[in-house]
Design a protein around this motif. Sequence first.
Motif, short mmCIF file in Angstrom:
data_model
loop_
_atom_site.label_atom_id
_atom_site.label_comp_id
_atom_site.label_asym_id
_atom_site.label_seq_id
_atom_site.Cartn_x
_atom_site.Cartn_y
_atom_site.Cartn_z
N ASP A 98 4.40 111.99 20.77
CA ASP A 98 5.96 112.39 20.55
C ASP A 98 6.64 112.62 21.85
OD1 ASP A 98 8.24 113.51 19.72
OD2 ASP A 98 7.67 114.97 18.04
N PRO A 99 7.40 111.99 22.41
CA PRO A 99 7.98 111.99 23.72
C PRO A 99 8.79 113.05 23.79
CG PRO A 99 8.08 109.77 23.04
CD PRO A 99 7.55 110.23 22.03
N GLU A 131 4.28 104.96 28.72
CA GLU A 131 5.67 104.36 29.24
C GLU A 131 6.69 104.88 28.20
OE1 GLU A 131 5.88 100.51 30.17
OE2 GLU A 131 5.25 100.65 32.21
N HIS A 132 5.96 105.59 27.03
CA HIS A 132 6.99 106.22 26.02
C HIS A 132 7.55 107.45 26.59
CE1 HIS A 132 5.93 103.52 22.72
NE2 HIS A 132 4.81 103.81 23.17
N HIS A 177 9.34 106.20 34.18
CA HIS A 177 8.23 106.98 33.40
C HIS A 177 7.64 108.08 33.86
CE1 HIS A 177 8.85 102.40 32.28
NE2 HIS A 177 9.36 103.01 31.23
N GLU A 189 -0.71 107.33 20.82
CA GLU A 189 0.17 107.88 19.87
C GLU A 189 0.95 109.33 20.75
OE1 GLU A 189 2.08 109.32 15.78
OE2 GLU A 189 0.47 107.69 15.76
N TYR A 216 -1.53 96.16 26.11
CA TYR A 216 -0.19 96.28 26.77
C TYR A 216 -0.27 95.65 28.21
CZ TYR A 216 3.98 99.25 27.39
OH TYR A 216 5.41 99.66 27.71
N ASN A 273 0.39 102.05 27.65
CA ASN A 273 0.77 101.81 26.36
C ASN A 273 1.40 103.20 26.03
OD1 ASN A 273 -2.37 102.28 26.76
ND2 ASN A 273 -2.12 102.95 24.90
N LEU A 274 0.64 104.23 26.37
CA LEU A 274 1.00 105.53 26.05
C LEU A 274 2.22 106.17 26.75
CD1 LEU A 274 -0.04 107.86 23.66
CD2 LEU A 274 -0.60 108.88 25.97
#
Length: 350
Positions: free
Chosen positions: A329-330, A208-209, A272, A327, A160, A205-206
Motif C-alpha cells: 500500500d504506497p 515502483e509502486h 521511485h 503487494e 516485470y 514489481n513492488l
Amino acid sequence: MTEAEALPVFADVDTGVDDAMALAYLFASDDAHVVGIASTAGNVPVDQVCTNNFGLLELCGRTGIPVSRGADGPLSIPLRTAEDTHGPEGLGYARLPPVDGRLTDYDAAQAWVRAAREHPGKLVGLAVGPLTNLALAMRIEPALPRLLRRLVIMGGAFGYRGNTTPVSEWNVHVDPEAASEVFNVWGAAWGLEKPSHLPIVLGLNLTEHAAMTPSTLGRLAAAAGSSTTPMSVLDDRGTRSAAANPLIRVLEDAMRFYFEFHFDQGEGYLAHLHDPLAAAVALDPDLVRYRQATVDVELTGTLTRGMTVADWSGAWGRYPNAHIGVEVDPEAFFDRFIARVGPFAASLVS
C-alpha cells in the motif's frame, strides 16, 4: 523506545538518492538502532559512497555509526555506475557537509560478520545496493544467514520489466554473480528447515509502486515545519531547493535530479523510492504481502543475463530461498515515511 529496545540494523548501501532517503528513514525511526553501514560500489564508486555516507551522518547528527568500505567492484566483472541516474556524486544536486570521516579498520564484508556476531539472532540486515559485500561476508562466515533475525534485499524484478536491461534490475545487474551466490547459499543454509528466516526480496514489481511526487515531497517539508517552494516540471533544470531545513534542502536537491531523470525516461515527474521502502519493510515486514519461491539469477544468457527468475511452482525441485514482495500500500508507506522523517528533520534544528 530506548536504544536497547530498538532493532539493531546493519545497512549495506551504494549511496545514491534513494539510499540517502532510506538512511534518513532509519535515522528517524525510534525502533531502529543502526549499528553499522557498509559502503558498496554501485550507483557511484565506493569511495564516493563512503563520502556520501559520512556526509549524511554529519547532517543527521549520527556521527558515531561505524562506516566500512566495501570492495572496489563486483566479484568478477568491471564496475558499472549510474551517475546519469543519481548525479556525478550520487546525490543529484545536493551538497553535503564536508567530513573527514574515519573508516573502520576492517572492510565491509567483515563488518557484516562482526555485526551479526555481536547481535546473534537479533540483527536486521538491509541490502539496497549490489550484493558484493554480502556475498563476500557469507564466504567469511557461512553461518551468517543463521545469525540474522532477518534480511531485506532490494533487487530483482519478478514478472516485470527491468530498469537496466529489458529483464534486469540495477542492483542485480551490477553484480549478478554476487546475487546468485547470496540466493543459493541462503537457500542451502535454511531450505525448508525454517522458511520464516528466508530473505525478503523487494523487486521492481513492488518498489515502483512507491512513487514520490513533488506534492509528496511538499508534505514532507510541511511535516518538518520547513518553508520551501513547491517543485514543478516547469522549473528550470537544476533549480536549487529553497527549504529552510537543512535535511529537507538536501533531500529536495537530490530528489529534483531523480525527478528529472525519471521524466526523461518517460515515466513522469516522479521518482521511485525503492530503497526507503526496503528500509521500512526491514523494520516492519507487515507493510508488504509476500509469496515464497526459489530465486536464481541468470548468468549466461545472451539477452537475459542478470534476470532474476522465480520458480513459483517448484519445478526445479529446490528449497525456497526467498519471500518475494508482491503487494504494498504506497499511501501507507508514504504516510509512515513522512511521519518519521518530517519530525526528525525538524529536530535537527530545534
